[in-house]
Write a protein that holds these residues in place. Structure first.
Motif, PDB file in Angstrom:
ATOM      1  N   VAL A  77       0.843  -1.205   0.000  1.00  0.00           N
ATOM      2  CA  VAL A  77       0.000   0.000   0.000  1.00  0.00           C
ATOM      3  C   VAL A  77       0.875   1.250   0.000  1.00  0.00           C
ATOM      4  O   VAL A  77       0.638   2.207  -0.752  1.00  0.00           O
ATOM      5  N   PHE A  78       1.906   1.259   0.830  1.00  0.00           N
ATOM      6  CA  PHE A  78       2.823   2.406   0.878  1.00  0.00           C
ATOM      7  C   PHE A  78       3.564   2.571  -0.449  1.00  0.00           C
ATOM      8  O   PHE A  78       3.829   3.698  -0.881  1.00  0.00           O
ATOM      9  N   LEU A  79       3.919   1.471  -1.086  1.00  0.00           N
ATOM     10  CA  LEU A  79       4.593   1.543  -2.388  1.00  0.00           C
ATOM     11  C   LEU A  79       3.698   2.227  -3.419  1.00  0.00           C
ATOM     12  O   LEU A  79       4.133   3.125  -4.147  1.00  0.00           O
ATOM     13  N   ALA A  80       2.434   1.813  -3.466  1.00  0.00           N
ATOM     14  CA  ALA A  80       1.497   2.431  -4.409  1.00  0.00           C
ATOM     15  C   ALA A  80       1.231   3.892  -4.049  1.00  0.00           C
ATOM     16  O   ALA A  80       1.103   4.745  -4.935  1.00  0.00           O
TER      17      ALA A  80
ATOM     18  N   GLY B  64       9.703  -4.035  20.071  1.00  0.00           N
ATOM     19  CA  GLY B  64      11.149  -3.901  19.983  1.00  0.00           C
ATOM     20  C   GLY B  64      11.671  -3.634  18.597  1.00  0.00           C
ATOM     21  O   GLY B  64      12.887  -3.554  18.402  1.00  0.00           O
ATOM     22  N   SER B  65      10.789  -3.488  17.609  1.00  0.00           N
ATOM     23  CA  SER B  65      11.229  -3.269  16.225  1.00  0.00           C
ATOM     24  C   SER B  65      10.521  -2.089  15.578  1.00  0.00           C
ATOM     25  O   SER B  65      10.396  -2.036  14.355  1.00  0.00           O
ATOM     26  N   LEU B  66      10.066  -1.142  16.392  1.00  0.00           N
ATOM     27  CA  LEU B  66       9.213  -0.082  15.860  1.00  0.00           C
ATOM     28  C   LEU B  66       9.950   0.793  14.856  1.00  0.00           C
ATOM     29  O   LEU B  66       9.403   1.140  13.802  1.00  0.00           O
ATOM     30  N   ASN B  67      11.196   1.185  15.152  1.00  0.00           N
ATOM     31  CA  ASN B  67      11.941   2.017  14.208  1.00  0.00           C
ATOM     32  C   ASN B  67      12.146   1.304  12.880  1.00  0.00           C
ATOM     33  O   ASN B  67      12.025   1.896  11.808  1.00  0.00           O
ATOM     34  N   GLU B  68      12.462   0.026  12.944  1.00  0.00           N
ATOM     35  CA  GLU B  68      12.670  -0.745  11.716  1.00  0.00           C
ATOM     36  C   GLU B  68      11.371  -0.848  10.918  1.00  0.00           C
ATOM     37  O   GLU B  68      11.378  -0.704   9.692  1.00  0.00           O
ATOM     38  N   GLY B  69      10.253  -1.085  11.598  1.00  0.00           N
ATOM     39  CA  GLY B  69       8.978  -1.197  10.898  1.00  0.00           C
ATOM     40  C   GLY B  69       8.597   0.079  10.184  1.00  0.00           C
ATOM     41  O   GLY B  69       8.191   0.064   9.018  1.00  0.00           O
ATOM     42  N   MET B  70       8.763   1.231  10.852  1.00  0.00           N
ATOM     43  CA  MET B  70       8.400   2.498  10.222  1.00  0.00           C
ATOM     44  C   MET B  70       9.388   2.873   9.119  1.00  0.00           C
ATOM     45  O   MET B  70       9.013   3.491   8.127  1.00  0.00           O
ATOM     46  N   THR B  71      10.654   2.485   9.284  1.00  0.00           N
ATOM     47  CA  THR B  71      11.630   2.762   8.229  1.00  0.00           C
ATOM     48  C   THR B  71      11.349   1.920   6.992  1.00  0.00           C
ATOM     49  O   THR B  71      11.553   2.374   5.863  1.00  0.00           O
ATOM     50  N   LEU B  72      10.871   0.692   7.178  1.00  0.00           N
ATOM     51  CA  LEU B  72      10.470  -0.120   6.024  1.00  0.00           C
ATOM     52  C   LEU B  72       9.326   0.559   5.264  1.00  0.00           C
ATOM     53  O   LEU B  72       9.294   0.532   4.031  1.00  0.00           O
ATOM     54  N   ALA B  73       8.399   1.190   5.998  1.00  0.00           N
ATOM     55  CA  ALA B  73       7.308   1.910   5.341  1.00  0.00           C
ATOM     56  C   ALA B  73       7.840   3.091   4.541  1.00  0.00           C
ATOM     57  O   ALA B  73       7.426   3.322   3.393  1.00  0.00           O
ATOM     58  N   VAL B  74       8.788   3.837   5.121  1.00  0.00           N
ATOM     59  CA  VAL B  74       9.389   4.966   4.406  1.00  0.00           C
ATOM     60  C   VAL B  74      10.143   4.485   3.174  1.00  0.00           C
ATOM     61  O   VAL B  74      10.098   5.104   2.106  1.00  0.00           O
ATOM     62  N   THR B  75      10.847   3.355   3.299  1.00  0.00           N
ATOM     63  CA  THR B  75      11.573   2.793   2.156  1.00  0.00           C
ATOM     64  C   THR B  75      10.614   2.416   1.035  1.00  0.00           C
ATOM     65  O   THR B  75      10.905   2.639  -0.148  1.00  0.00           O
ATOM     66  N   ALA B  76       9.460   1.836   1.402  1.00  0.00           N
ATOM     67  CA  ALA B  76       8.459   1.502   0.387  1.00  0.00           C
ATOM     68  C   ALA B  76       7.949   2.754  -0.313  1.00  0.00           C
ATOM     69  O   ALA B  76       7.754   2.769  -1.539  1.00  0.00           O
ATOM     70  N   ILE B  77       7.756   3.833   0.446  1.00  0.00           N
ATOM     71  CA  ILE B  77       7.309   5.092  -0.154  1.00  0.00           C
ATOM     72  C   ILE B  77       8.352   5.615  -1.136  1.00  0.00           C
ATOM     73  O   ILE B  77       8.012   6.057  -2.242  1.00  0.00           O
ATOM     74  N   LEU B  78       9.628   5.564  -0.747  1.00  0.00           N
ATOM     75  CA  LEU B  78      10.693   6.041  -1.629  1.00  0.00           C
ATOM     76  C   LEU B  78      10.741   5.227  -2.922  1.00  0.00           C
ATOM     77  O   LEU B  78      10.920   5.775  -4.011  1.00  0.00           O
ATOM     78  N   GLY B  79      10.579   3.902  -2.796  1.00  0.00           N
ATOM     79  CA  GLY B  79      10.534   3.077  -3.995  1.00  0.00           C
ATOM     80  C   GLY B  79       9.352   3.428  -4.876  1.00  0.00           C
ATOM     81  O   GLY B  79       9.465   3.460  -6.111  1.00  0.00           O
ATOM     82  N   GLY B  80       8.208   3.716  -4.253  1.00  0.00           N
ATOM     83  CA  GLY B  80       7.036   4.123  -5.018  1.00  0.00           C
ATOM     84  C   GLY B  80       7.221   5.456  -5.697  1.00  0.00           C
ATOM     85  O   GLY B  80       6.782   5.651  -6.838  1.00  0.00           O
TER      86      GLY B  80
ATOM     87  N   GLY C 283       6.775   5.913  -9.557  1.00  0.00           N
ATOM     88  CA  GLY C 283       5.786   6.868 -10.042  1.00  0.00           C
ATOM     89  C   GLY C 283       6.401   7.940 -10.911  1.00  0.00           C
ATOM     90  O   GLY C 283       5.817   8.344 -11.927  1.00  0.00           O
ATOM     91  N   SER C 284       7.600   8.400 -10.550  1.00  0.00           N
ATOM     92  CA  SER C 284       8.281   9.412 -11.354  1.00  0.00           C
ATOM     93  C   SER C 284       8.599   8.865 -12.743  1.00  0.00           C
ATOM     94  O   SER C 284       8.385   9.546 -13.756  1.00  0.00           O
ATOM     95  N   ALA C 285       9.119   7.638 -12.789  1.00  0.00           N
ATOM     96  CA  ALA C 285       9.476   7.042 -14.075  1.00  0.00           C
ATOM     97  C   ALA C 285       8.230   6.805 -14.937  1.00  0.00           C
ATOM     98  O   ALA C 285       8.223   7.082 -16.144  1.00  0.00           O
ATOM     99  N   THR C 286       7.157   6.306 -14.331  1.00  0.00           N
ATOM    100  CA  THR C 286       5.932   6.027 -15.082  1.00  0.00           C
ATOM    101  C   THR C 286       5.304   7.313 -15.607  1.00  0.00           C
ATOM    102  O   THR C 286       4.864   7.384 -16.766  1.00  0.00           O
TER     103      THR C 286
ATOM    104  N   VAL D   2      -3.990   8.973 -10.156  1.00  0.00           N
ATOM    105  CA  VAL D   2      -5.329   8.404  -9.968  1.00  0.00           C
ATOM    106  C   VAL D   2      -5.260   6.880  -9.951  1.00  0.00           C
ATOM    107  O   VAL D   2      -5.818   6.224  -9.056  1.00  0.00           O
ATOM    108  N   CYS D   3      -4.553   6.317 -10.930  1.00  0.00           N
ATOM    109  CA  CYS D   3      -4.431   4.853 -11.008  1.00  0.00           C
ATOM    110  C   CYS D   3      -3.674   4.298  -9.809  1.00  0.00           C
ATOM    111  O   CYS D   3      -4.037   3.252  -9.252  1.00  0.00           O
ATOM    112  N   ALA D   4      -2.612   4.999  -9.385  1.00  0.00           N
ATOM    113  CA  ALA D   4      -1.824   4.528  -8.247  1.00  0.00           C
ATOM    114  C   ALA D   4      -2.643   4.570  -6.958  1.00  0.00           C
ATOM    115  O   ALA D   4      -2.561   3.650  -6.126  1.00  0.00           O
ATOM    116  N   ALA D   5      -3.447   5.623  -6.775  1.00  0.00           N
ATOM    117  CA  ALA D   5      -4.293   5.708  -5.585  1.00  0.00           C
ATOM    118  C   ALA D   5      -5.349   4.605  -5.585  1.00  0.00           C
ATOM    119  O   ALA D   5      -5.644   4.012  -4.538  1.00  0.00           O
TER     120      ALA D   5
END
Length: 396
Positions: free
Chosen positions: A222-225, A332-348, A352-355, A373-376
């Motif tokens: 979801v974060f990637l999209a 005990g892994s909260l920072n890692e979990g939220m950073t994975l979400a940020v990483t997914a956003i960066l990949g998205g 999105g920029s390339a597309t 629109v399509c990504a949302a």
């Protein structure tokens, strides 16, 4: 007065001030690097390649840095990691100033990937302060997450403008130099606030990674999209308009998100988190139609109004998504979990920029707004899967 109550807790104002100071350069570094490299080497292609390399390095390194933060503590890891990132920024500045070979620019900018996820560390402090499962703490944590998202939007709105101003008014390296000083100073202030720092969990060997937690993989999708929405929106706006007007319109979109985030923090959140996330994404899908329709009119004023309104769904979506990440991440892994979400956003954002770039080139600038629109809509469908996984895991 939810924000007044939020910051009445001792120590919260101090760590928030340091974190905001450290977070502002996040919107400055890439713009400053592009201005420096393009100005000295005369190549925007080289500038784009260097910043893309830094983004890729961050996507690889950031989760590992966050894991170290969870295992050893924010102060012990964030300060040396920031110092290394600052050295990378200064090395880039020196390589450009003394006309070093092009490959040194890639190496120097890749070293900045150790920059810790300051927003994630701040959210982890709020989660620690309001860790007791009471209705009052749940409401306070919702307000805190809303404030943090609004702060993200504010920093990414002001950062590029400040960087461009410094580089043009002073000298090309001024943006990078100022950003490095702000980052290190902010992290030192933030790390010094030990009373609000979450305790080290002492994660045991073989403990489950956040990536393997039930529902986390579908939520990261979801974060990637959602990241694709942001990347495509930026490229499409730059294609429709050029120069300062495009930056102003993107600033309006961020302003709309910032205002919505602050307002969202004052209302009582109703329903469970997966349901709220789906509702926010449905609103985002609908609002992303506005720039697509406005671009067809050819009016910059109409497009500005559309982007301002379209930004209103961004912060509530991110607040709800990050709250769900906090709920799904193992203890005990909260920072890692939220950073994975940020990483997914960066990949998205990269996807999105390339597309959007391909769409703009082959179909016309206005049609680039069809990609958000399509990504949302894709994010909305994936949220249904994430909600089903959350239900299986019996998350509230």
């Amino acid at each position: 007065m939810p924000y007044a109550r939020l910051f009445a807790t001792p120590g919260t104002r101090a760590f928030t001030a340091g974190n905001l100071l450290a977070r502002l350069p996040m919107g400055m570094f890439s713009v400053s690097a592009v201005i420096m490299i393009a100005g000295s080497r005369g190549s925007y292609a080289l500038a784009g390649a260097v910043t893309a390399t830094g983004l890729a390095a961050t996507a690889l390194v950031a989760p590992w840095t966050a894991r170290l933060v969870d295992r050893h503590g924010q102060a012990r890891v964030a300060v040396p990691a920031t110092a290394l990132a600052v050295l990378g920024s200064l090395a880039l500045l020196l390589c450009i100033r003394f006309d070093a070979p092009d490959w040194t620019l890639f190496a120097a900018y890749a070293a900045t990937a150790t920059t810790p996820n300051t927003g994630g560390m701040s959210r982890a402090r709020w989660a620690h302060i309001h860790r007791e499962p009471t209705p009052e703490n749940a409401a306070a944590l919702h307000t805190a997450n809303s404030f943090e998202q609004a702060a993200d939007e504010l920093c990414f709105m002001l950062g590029p403008a400040l960087a461009a101003l410094l580089c043009s008014a002073l000298f090309p390296e001024a943006g990078t130099l100022t950003g490095a000083v702000l980052l290190l100073t902010g992290v030192l202030i933030f790390a010094a606030q030990r009373s609000t720092e979450p305790p080290v969990s002492g994660r045991t060997p073989g403990a489950r990674s956040p990536l393997r937690a039930p529902g986390m993989a579908s939520l990261l999708a979801v974060f990637l999209a959602t990241g694709m929405v942001f990347g495509a929106l930026e490229v499409s706006t730059l294609a429709v308009l050029d120069g300062p007007r495009a930056g102003l319109l993107l600033g309006l979109q961020a302003a709309g998100s910032c205002a919505a985030g602050l307002l969202y923090g004052t209302v009582r959140a109703a329903g469970n988190l997966p349901g709220r996330l789906a509702a926010c994404l449905a609103a985002m899908t609908a609002l992303m139609m506005l720039p697509l329709l406005a671009a067809r009119t050819g009016s910059a004023v109409v497009l500005a109004a559309a982007l301002l309104l379209a930004g209103a769904a961004t912060a509530p979506t991110m607040v709800t998504g990050m709250s769900l990440v906090q709920r799904m991440t193992p203890e005990g892994s909260l920072n890692e979990g939220m950073t994975l979400a940020v990483t997914a956003i960066l990949g998205g954002i990269a996807a999105g920029s390339a597309t959007a770039g391909w769409t703009v080139e082959h179909a016309g600038a206005a049609y680039g707004y069809a990609i958000p629109v399509c990504a949302a809509a894709l994010a909305l469908l994936l949220a249904g899967v994430a909600g089903a996984d959350a239900a299986k895991a019996r998350l509230p």
